[in-house]
Design a protein around this motif. Structure first.
Motif, PDB file in Angstrom:
ATOM      1  N   THR A   1      30.587 -33.168   5.566  1.00 21.41           N
ATOM      2  CA  THR A   1      29.181 -32.774   5.565  1.00 21.41           C
ATOM      3  C   THR A   1      28.808 -32.061   6.858  1.00 21.41           C
ATOM      4  O   THR A   1      28.194 -30.988   6.832  1.00 21.41           O
ATOM      5  N   ALA A   2      29.188 -32.637   7.994  1.00 23.44           N
ATOM      6  CA  ALA A   2      28.874 -31.999   9.276  1.00 23.44           C
ATOM      7  C   ALA A   2      29.510 -30.611   9.354  1.00 23.44           C
ATOM      8  O   ALA A   2      28.858 -29.645   9.763  1.00 23.44           O
ATOM      9  N   ALA A   3      30.764 -30.510   8.942  1.00 21.57           N
ATOM     10  CA  ALA A   3      31.453 -29.215   9.016  1.00 21.57           C
ATOM     11  C   ALA A   3      30.786 -28.179   8.113  1.00 21.57           C
ATOM     12  O   ALA A   3      30.563 -27.044   8.528  1.00 21.57           O
ATOM     13  N   THR A   4      30.462 -28.568   6.908  1.00 26.59           N
ATOM     14  CA  THR A   4      29.851 -27.625   5.965  1.00 26.59           C
ATOM     15  C   THR A   4      28.538 -27.065   6.495  1.00 26.59           C
ATOM     16  O   THR A   4      28.285 -25.867   6.395  1.00 26.59           O
ATOM     17  N   PHE A   5      27.725 -27.915   7.079  1.00 29.43           N
ATOM     18  CA  PHE A   5      26.367 -27.509   7.441  1.00 29.43           C
ATOM     19  C   PHE A   5      26.159 -27.191   8.917  1.00 29.43           C
ATOM     20  O   PHE A   5      25.090 -26.709   9.286  1.00 29.43           O
ATOM     21  N   HIS A   6      27.155 -27.399   9.779  1.00 29.51           N
ATOM     22  CA  HIS A   6      26.915 -27.352  11.230  1.00 29.51           C
ATOM     23  C   HIS A   6      26.382 -26.014  11.741  1.00 29.51           C
ATOM     24  O   HIS A   6      25.609 -26.000  12.694  1.00 29.51           O
ATOM     25  N   ASP A   7      26.764 -24.903  11.156  1.00 32.42           N
ATOM     26  CA  ASP A   7      26.263 -23.586  11.567  1.00 32.42           C
ATOM     27  C   ASP A   7      25.449 -22.900  10.470  1.00 32.42           C
ATOM     28  O   ASP A   7      24.961 -21.789  10.669  1.00 32.42           O
ATOM     29  N   LEU A   8      25.304 -23.519   9.340  1.00 34.61           N
ATOM     30  CA  LEU A   8      24.691 -22.873   8.183  1.00 34.61           C
ATOM     31  C   LEU A   8      23.239 -22.474   8.418  1.00 34.61           C
ATOM     32  O   LEU A   8      22.742 -21.533   7.800  1.00 34.61           O
ATOM     33  N   GLY A   9      22.566 -23.137   9.351  1.00 34.97           N
ATOM     34  CA  GLY A   9      21.193 -22.764   9.681  1.00 34.97           C
ATOM     35  C   GLY A   9      21.054 -21.323  10.151  1.00 34.97           C
ATOM     36  O   GLY A   9      19.982 -20.736  10.032  1.00 34.97           O
ATOM     37  N   ILE A  10      22.135 -20.753  10.680  1.00 32.98           N
ATOM     38  CA  ILE A  10      22.102 -19.339  11.088  1.00 32.98           C
ATOM     39  C   ILE A  10      21.700 -18.478   9.900  1.00 32.98           C
ATOM     40  O   ILE A  10      20.842 -17.605  10.010  1.00 32.98           O
ATOM     41  N   TRP A  11      22.304 -18.730   8.754  1.00 32.04           N
ATOM     42  CA  TRP A  11      22.057 -17.930   7.558  1.00 32.04           C
ATOM     43  C   TRP A  11      20.876 -18.466   6.757  1.00 32.04           C
ATOM     44  O   TRP A  11      20.045 -17.684   6.297  1.00 32.04           O
ATOM     45  N   ALA A  12      20.774 -19.768   6.609  1.00 33.34           N
ATOM     46  CA  ALA A  12      19.721 -20.350   5.773  1.00 33.34           C
ATOM     47  C   ALA A  12      18.337 -20.197   6.401  1.00 33.34           C
ATOM     48  O   ALA A  12      17.362 -19.953   5.691  1.00 33.34           O
ATOM     49  N   ALA A  13      18.251 -20.350   7.717  1.00 32.64           N
ATOM     50  CA  ALA A  13      16.959 -20.253   8.404  1.00 32.64           C
ATOM     51  C   ALA A  13      16.804 -18.922   9.133  1.00 32.64           C
ATOM     52  O   ALA A  13      15.747 -18.653   9.706  1.00 32.64           O
ATOM     53  N   GLY A  14      17.850 -18.122   9.158  1.00 33.82           N
ATOM     54  CA  GLY A  14      17.780 -16.816   9.812  1.00 33.82           C
ATOM     55  C   GLY A  14      17.535 -16.902  11.303  1.00 33.82           C
ATOM     56  O   GLY A  14      16.793 -16.103  11.856  1.00 33.82           O
ATOM     57  N   THR A  15      18.170 -17.874  11.959  1.00 33.98           N
ATOM     58  CA  THR A  15      17.953 -18.056  13.389  1.00 33.98           C
ATOM     59  C   THR A  15      19.254 -18.409  14.097  1.00 33.98           C
ATOM     60  O   THR A  15      20.145 -19.015  13.501  1.00 33.98           O
ATOM     61  N   PHE A  16      19.342 -18.036  15.365  1.00 30.50           N
ATOM     62  CA  PHE A  16      20.485 -18.418  16.183  1.00 30.50           C
ATOM     63  C   PHE A  16      20.192 -19.736  16.906  1.00 30.50           C
ATOM     64  O   PHE A  16      21.044 -20.279  17.586  1.00 30.50           O
ATOM     65  N   ASP A  17      18.982 -20.249  16.742  1.00 27.79           N
ATOM     66  CA  ASP A  17      18.599 -21.573  17.234  1.00 27.79           C
ATOM     67  C   ASP A  17      18.693 -22.509  16.027  1.00 27.79           C
ATOM     68  O   ASP A  17      17.696 -22.942  15.462  1.00 27.79           O
ATOM     69  N   TYR A  18      19.891 -22.776  15.616  1.00 25.77           N
ATOM     70  CA  TYR A  18      20.164 -23.295  14.275  1.00 25.77           C
ATOM     71  C   TYR A  18      20.514 -24.776  14.162  1.00 25.77           C
ATOM     72  O   TYR A  18      20.739 -25.266  13.048  1.00 25.77           O
ATOM     73  N   LEU A  19      20.566 -25.516  15.254  1.00 25.97           N
ATOM     74  CA  LEU A  19      21.004 -26.909  15.147  1.00 25.97           C
ATOM     75  C   LEU A  19      20.081 -27.754  14.272  1.00 25.97           C
ATOM     76  O   LEU A  19      20.553 -28.472  13.382  1.00 25.97           O
ATOM     77  N   GLU A  20      18.782 -27.688  14.506  1.00 26.91           N
ATOM     78  CA  GLU A  20      17.861 -28.498  13.697  1.00 26.91           C
ATOM     79  C   GLU A  20      17.805 -28.030  12.236  1.00 26.91           C
ATOM     80  O   GLU A  20      17.827 -28.858  11.328  1.00 26.91           O
ATOM     81  N   PRO A  21      17.751 -26.716  11.964  1.00 26.95           N
ATOM     82  CA  PRO A  21      17.822 -26.303  10.558  1.00 26.95           C
ATOM     83  C   PRO A  21      19.128 -26.754   9.883  1.00 26.95           C
ATOM     84  O   PRO A  21      19.120 -27.150   8.715  1.00 26.95           O
ATOM     85  N   SER A  22      20.219 -26.745  10.616  1.00 26.56           N
ATOM     86  CA  SER A  22      21.499 -27.204  10.056  1.00 26.56           C
ATOM     87  C   SER A  22      21.459 -28.704   9.774  1.00 26.56           C
ATOM     88  O   SER A  22      21.954 -29.157   8.743  1.00 26.56           O
ATOM     89  N   CYS A  23      20.844 -29.475  10.680  1.00 28.63           N
ATOM     90  CA  CYS A  23      20.679 -30.926  10.445  1.00 28.63           C
ATOM     91  C   CYS A  23      19.837 -31.176   9.197  1.00 28.63           C
ATOM     92  O   CYS A  23      20.155 -32.060   8.401  1.00 28.63           O
ATOM     93  N   ALA A  24      18.776 -30.409   9.047  1.00 26.38           N
ATOM     94  CA  ALA A  24      17.910 -30.575   7.877  1.00 26.38           C
ATOM     95  C   ALA A  24      18.675 -30.296   6.588  1.00 26.38           C
ATOM     96  O   ALA A  24      18.533 -31.034   5.605  1.00 26.38           O
ATOM     97  N   LEU A  25      19.506 -29.253   6.581  1.00 28.76           N
ATOM     98  CA  LEU A  25      20.309 -28.953   5.392  1.00 28.76           C
ATOM     99  C   LEU A  25      21.287 -30.082   5.090  1.00 28.76           C
ATOM    100  O   LEU A  25      21.460 -30.476   3.933  1.00 28.76           O
TER     101      LEU A  25
END
Length: 185
Positions: free
Chosen positions: A62-86
């Motif tokens: 789960t951590a691996a799948t979502f750890h950087d996904l916030g870059i694309w899902a939230a459109g931000t390079f400040d992606y840790l919290e969006p990745s946690c939410a996913l």
């Protein structure tokens, strides 16, 4: 070989809802996730700790799948919290809320500059595995060049590192005082 096929399938299935958002970066990101899991397995084996390898454990997948996904899902390079939410949303949907705290600690800590614990600690193991991949093997935490090369042969870069460079440069131009907001001490 069977374990790779199952792992490939499991990660592809988790990323399926995000294929459109990942677009041309889908293969690059999927291979990054798989490389991180393989490096975590190799590092875990070096610790001598008991238990299943990280790639077989829900918290690592789960951590691996979502750890950087916030870059694309939230459109931000400040992606840790969006990745946690996913990751949290996925865990809730799959009735694994018990792992939310650990998975978010792994995601939030994967760009720490300093160690996050002992080598077998999940947060530190994940941090090291991601760093091996992001640093293109320049930092391997004792893994051999051959072990590193074997993982990269199995799961090629597919443009992942070039994409990271492009994202970093774009962020630096727009936010010159905060070019790498995901870095933690």
């Amino acid at each position: 070989m069977t374990e790779y096929i199952e792992l490939d399938r499991a990660i592809a299935e988790r990323l399926e809802p995000w294929v459109a958002r990942l677009s041309a970066d889908r293969k690059a990101y999927q291979n990054h996730v798989l490389r991180v899991l393989c490096f975590a397995d190799l590092l875990f084996a070096r610790t001598g700790a008991d238990g299943p390898p990280p790639s077989a454990r829900e918290e690592f997948r789960t951590a691996a799948t979502f750890h950087d996904l916030g870059i694309w899902a939230a459109g931000t390079f400040d992606y840790l919290e969006p990745s946690c939410a996913l990751a949290n949303d996925w865990l809730i949907t799959h009735h694994r809320e018990d792992l939310s705290e650990l998975v978010c600690a792994m995601i939030r800590g994967h760009h720490r500059v300093r160690p996050a614990g002992r080598p077998a600690d999940p947060v530190e193991l994940f941090r090291r595995a991601d760093l091996i991949d992001v640093a293109c093997g320049a930092r391997r935490f004792g893994l051999s060049c051959g072990a590193y090369a074997g993982v990269v042969r199995r799961y090629p870069d597919s443009g992942f590192h070039l994409r990271l460079v492009a994202l970093t440069l774009r962020r630096a131009v727009i936010h010159p005082l905060s070019p790498l907001p995901m870095i933690r001490w």
